[in-house]
Design a protein around this motif. Structure first.
Motif, PDB file in Angstrom:
ATOM      1  N   THR A 379       0.805  -1.233   0.000  1.00  0.00           N
ATOM      2  CA  THR A 379       0.000   0.000   0.000  1.00  0.00           C
ATOM      3  C   THR A 379       0.835   1.279   0.000  1.00  0.00           C
ATOM      4  N   VAL A 380       2.159   1.162   0.132  1.00  0.00           N
ATOM      5  CA  VAL A 380       3.014   2.358   0.092  1.00  0.00           C
ATOM      6  C   VAL A 380       3.089   2.859  -1.349  1.00  0.00           C
ATOM      7  N   THR A 381       2.842   4.140  -1.546  1.00  0.00           N
ATOM      8  CA  THR A 381       2.803   4.729  -2.886  1.00  0.00           C
ATOM      9  C   THR A 381       4.039   5.578  -3.165  1.00  0.00           C
ATOM     10  N   VAL A 382       4.306   5.809  -4.443  1.00  0.00           N
ATOM     11  CA  VAL A 382       5.414   6.676  -4.868  1.00  0.00           C
ATOM     12  C   VAL A 382       4.882   8.101  -5.015  1.00  0.00           C
ATOM     13  N   PRO A 383       5.537   9.101  -4.416  1.00  0.00           N
ATOM     14  CA  PRO A 383       5.026  10.480  -4.487  1.00  0.00           C
ATOM     15  C   PRO A 383       5.228  11.095  -5.871  1.00  0.00           C
ATOM     16  N   ASP A 384       4.441  12.117  -6.165  1.00  0.00           N
ATOM     17  CA  ASP A 384       4.591  12.836  -7.435  1.00  0.00           C
ATOM     18  C   ASP A 384       5.924  13.569  -7.497  1.00  0.00           C
ATOM     19  N   LYS A 385       6.360  14.078  -6.337  1.00  0.00           N
ATOM     20  CA  LYS A 385       7.612  14.828  -6.283  1.00  0.00           C
ATOM     21  C   LYS A 385       8.515  14.237  -5.215  1.00  0.00           C
ATOM     22  N   VAL A 404       9.910   5.095   6.134  1.00  0.00           N
ATOM     23  CA  VAL A 404       8.779   5.109   5.200  1.00  0.00           C
ATOM     24  C   VAL A 404       8.995   6.153   4.105  1.00  0.00           C
ATOM     25  N   ALA A 405       9.483   7.316   4.473  1.00  0.00           N
ATOM     26  CA  ALA A 405       9.722   8.362   3.470  1.00  0.00           C
ATOM     27  C   ALA A 405      10.783   7.910   2.467  1.00  0.00           C
ATOM     28  N   GLY A 648       5.224   9.541   7.165  1.00  0.00           N
ATOM     29  CA  GLY A 648       6.073   9.096   6.067  1.00  0.00           C
ATOM     30  C   GLY A 648       5.288   8.865   4.791  1.00  0.00           C
ATOM     31  N   ARG A 649       4.051   8.435   4.928  1.00  0.00           N
ATOM     32  CA  ARG A 649       3.197   8.212   3.757  1.00  0.00           C
ATOM     33  C   ARG A 649       2.636   9.512   3.189  1.00  0.00           C
ATOM     34  N   GLU A 650       2.620  10.567   4.002  1.00  0.00           N
ATOM     35  CA  GLU A 650       2.045  11.841   3.557  1.00  0.00           C
ATOM     36  C   GLU A 650       3.072  12.766   2.920  1.00  0.00           C
ATOM     37  N   LEU A 651       4.330  12.615   3.275  1.00  0.00           N
ATOM     38  CA  LEU A 651       5.350  13.560   2.805  1.00  0.00           C
ATOM     39  C   LEU A 651       5.454  13.582   1.278  1.00  0.00           C
TER      40      LEU A 651
END
Length: 651
Positions: A379-385, A404-405, A648-651
């Motif tokens: 469920t950990v996603t890759v950020p846009d930036k 997590v980050a 970590g998931r929000e950054l």
């Protein structure tokens, strides 16, 4: 892949073949609904352990009769409404290659956060750990027949839902074990008095369930090894029970358990007991029967698990808490990534404690426990930036957010002013029986490095350093500091906070007083440390009893140590002052003050205060600024790790 000749080899239970020898043990999850229905949380919870590689999942503590609920959210196997809901769990487990059995039980005299109108049990013997203010009814013959029909109907419902097998609980709780017990069974009819009579209910129930499900469906039992009760039965007795039940030819395996709720510290043992503590007992039971026997009991290391199987002490390795903590235990071991396994430290804070409080179980190290749908595997996603993230503080909160980050692809640098990572965990692991708590830091450090976190030790960060670095995001995780002593004292008696005690390890003298305003492990750990130094100890606590916020398993371990060392405890009290080696105490259910004389050292366990100066120095000067853990408000390690995961998931 690591070479585990036995652990990852297939085995058959009856006619069902498992892909490996690892079993996820049944247990209360508190994930059912108040209507007794299987929930989405259960679907995801069991599927996660199948996805993580377990060979067999045993869906735990399903109630077999309306009069037998252990808890008010226990899933009702006797209710046909659960068949399609069970089927969803079964299908999700099967999708990931595991088999799933359903365990059936009936609470009897033992209940957890449940207040029924009436309890049914073998005799009028209450359970003093889980009592609800009533003595149970001694079951009449028609009650016995009704319960046996409930087991049969529940087993059939499970087969309709697609379960691969059925297990009957005769373990640390449950009616069948109570009929076998000398403590709970005082009957004088055909169901009590002699060995033959006490085993009658178990034998009849096995016979009835086997007749209903047919010869091809695996039927197992979870059987206690030793009740550890003054009026209960021990290992030799239950080995004889195992022989009799196995000799019927109607059961396919035995999954041992241990103790009772009254001796639960030997059922769900904490760090007081070594890993694999029950293996010797299990090996004796295995030697007495000719069907597969599971090993259990703080087995969280695959090397230990392999040795147990190689030595012929058991046929399968079963675990509950270790796989709540690390769902990917099997996959990581098979891949040779043993150092990345998040090992259960047997703290019982997120699982057993919450269960007996009537709350859904969690894990202090694994925030995804019970939240698999949102936080589970994949469920950990890759950020846009991708960002440059600066984490300040190397305790559990800082380590978790860094892990997590970095896993998501951010470039993370973690700064710690001390010489080692871990924060207050490094102190928490010093008292006797608490060393394994350091596993939390070991795991977080390993996985953080795996994902490329750049760690800088012995670096105290200032606001100017942060502004000069110009990171995209800053996370403050600077922890907390003990408050000053909450009483006046002179220099004739040494006074230390618990942090000072454990970090400085001073000479304590012969007589020590602990002031406990923590009510949890800070003061309990300090007390055990003081006793280990051979000191006379007296405890003054603001709680109505010492260890008010500890779970009852830890109390079952700690209070005997206090008794052996003749520790005096004064509840509901405070210290007024410490002067001239005298401690003045007020409270204790009396308006009068008392004096403790000839005191060499006073230790105080109070609430810490957040280290928040750096956060406020940067607030309004940094575009993206966060703070987590104790520097927000002092709490427990569970809260720090969960906040790190979420941020970590929000950054």
């Amino acid at each position: 892949m690591s070479d585990y000749q036995y652990l990852f080899s297939p085995i058959k239970l009856g006619k069902v073949e498992l892909r490996n020898r690892v079993v996820f043990l049944p247990h209360l999850t508190m994930y059912g609904t108040r209507a007794g229905l299987e929930s989405e949380y259960s679907h995801n919870y069991y599927a996660e352990r199948a996805k993580g590689g377990a060979g067999l999942i045993i869906h735990g503590c399903n109630c077999s009769h309306p009069m037998g609920h252990l808890i008010n959210v226990e899933v009702s196997a006797y209710d046909e409404e659960n068949i399609p809901l069970y089927r969803k769990t079964v299908d999700m487990v099967h999708e990931h290659g595991a088999k799933i059995f359903g365990q059936l039980t009936f609470g009897g005299a033992q209940v957890v956060q449940w207040h029924p109108l009436l309890l049914w049990a073998p005799s009028n013997i209450p359970d003093h750990i889980t009592k609800v203010g009533m003595v149970p009814k001694a079951m009449e013959i028609e009650d016995i027949r009704s319960v046996q029909k409930g087991f049969v109907q529940s087993a059939l419902n499970m087969l309709k839902a697609g379960f691969d097998g059925v297990e009957l609980k005769m373990a640390h709780d449950g009616l069948i074990r109570q009929f076998l017990s000398g403590y709970y069974n005082k009957r004088t009819d055909e169901y009590g008095g002699s060995f033959e009579n006490r085993t009658r209910f178990a034998l009849e129930t096995i016979e009835a369930v086997r007749a209903a499900i047919g010869p091809d469906i695996p039927l197992g039992i979870r059987l206690v090894l030793d009740e550890f009760l003054a009026d209960g039965f021990g290992l030799d007795y239950f080995i004889d029970v195992a022989k009799v039940l196995a000799a019927t030819g109607k059961i396919d395996y035995i999954s041992p358990s241990n103790a009772s709720y009254l001796s639960y510290n030997l059922c769900a043992p904490t760090m007081f007991h070594p890993q694999g503590f029950a293996v010797g007992m299990i090996a004796q039971m295995k030697a007495a029967v000719d069907i597969p026997v599971f090993a259990f009991g703080r087995i969280n290391d695959p090397v230990m698990a392999e040795k147990i199987l190689a030595d012929g002490q058991a046929d399968l390795i079963a675990m509950a808490r270790p796989m709540l903590c690390e769902p990917e235990w099997v996959n990581k071991a098979k891949a040779g990534k043993e150092d990345e396994i998040r090992k259960c430290v047997a703290c019982n804070q997120g699982c057993i404690t919450r269960c007996f409080e009537g709350l859904p179980i969690r894990c202090i190290q694994n925030p995804a426990g019970g939240r698999e749908g949102k936080l589970g595997i994949g469920t950990v996603t890759v950020p846009d930036k991708k960002k440059r993230v600066m984490v300040i503080g190397g305790g559990p909160a800082g380590l978790k957010v860094a892990e997590v980050a970095a896993k998501r692809g951010h470039k993370v640098t973690l700064y710690e002013k001390g010489t080692q990572l871990g924060g207050q965990v490094n102190l928490a692991m010093i008292p006797p029986s608490r060393n394994e708590f350091g596993e939390i830091v070991r795991h977080l450090s390993i996985v953080s490095q795996k994902y490329g976190v750049d760690v800088k030790l012995q670096t105290e960060v200032t606001a100017d350093m942060v502004l000069a670095e110009k990171p995209d995001a800053v996370v403050i995780a600077t922890g907390s500091t003990p408050t000053a002593a909450p009483f006046a004292f002179d220099n004739q008696t040494k006074v230390y906070s618990v942090a000072e005690l454990l970090s400085q390890k001073p000479n304590l003298g012969s007589k020590v007083v602990i002031f406990d305003d923590d009510l949890h492990w800070q003061s309990a750990g300090a007390a055990l440390y003081v006793l280990e130094q051979g000191c006379e100890l007296e405890v003054i606590t603001t709680g109505f009893f010492f260890g008010k916020d500890l779970d009852f398993v830890d109390l079952l371990n700690t209070y005997p140590v206090f008794g052996e060392n003749k520790v005096k405890i004064t509840p509901a009290s405070g210290i007024v002052e410490v002067s001239g080696r005298k401690v003045t105490v007020a409270g204790g259910f009396t308006p009068h003050q008392t004096i403790i004389e000839n005191v060499d050292t006073v230790i105080y366990a109070t609430r810490n205060m957040p280290n928040e100066d750096l956060y406020f120095a940067l607030k309004g000067k940094v575009a993206e600024l966060h703070r987590i853990g104790d520097c927000v408000a002092t709490r427990k390690v569970e809260h720090a790790i969960r906040e790190g995961e979420l941020l970590g998931r929000e950054l």
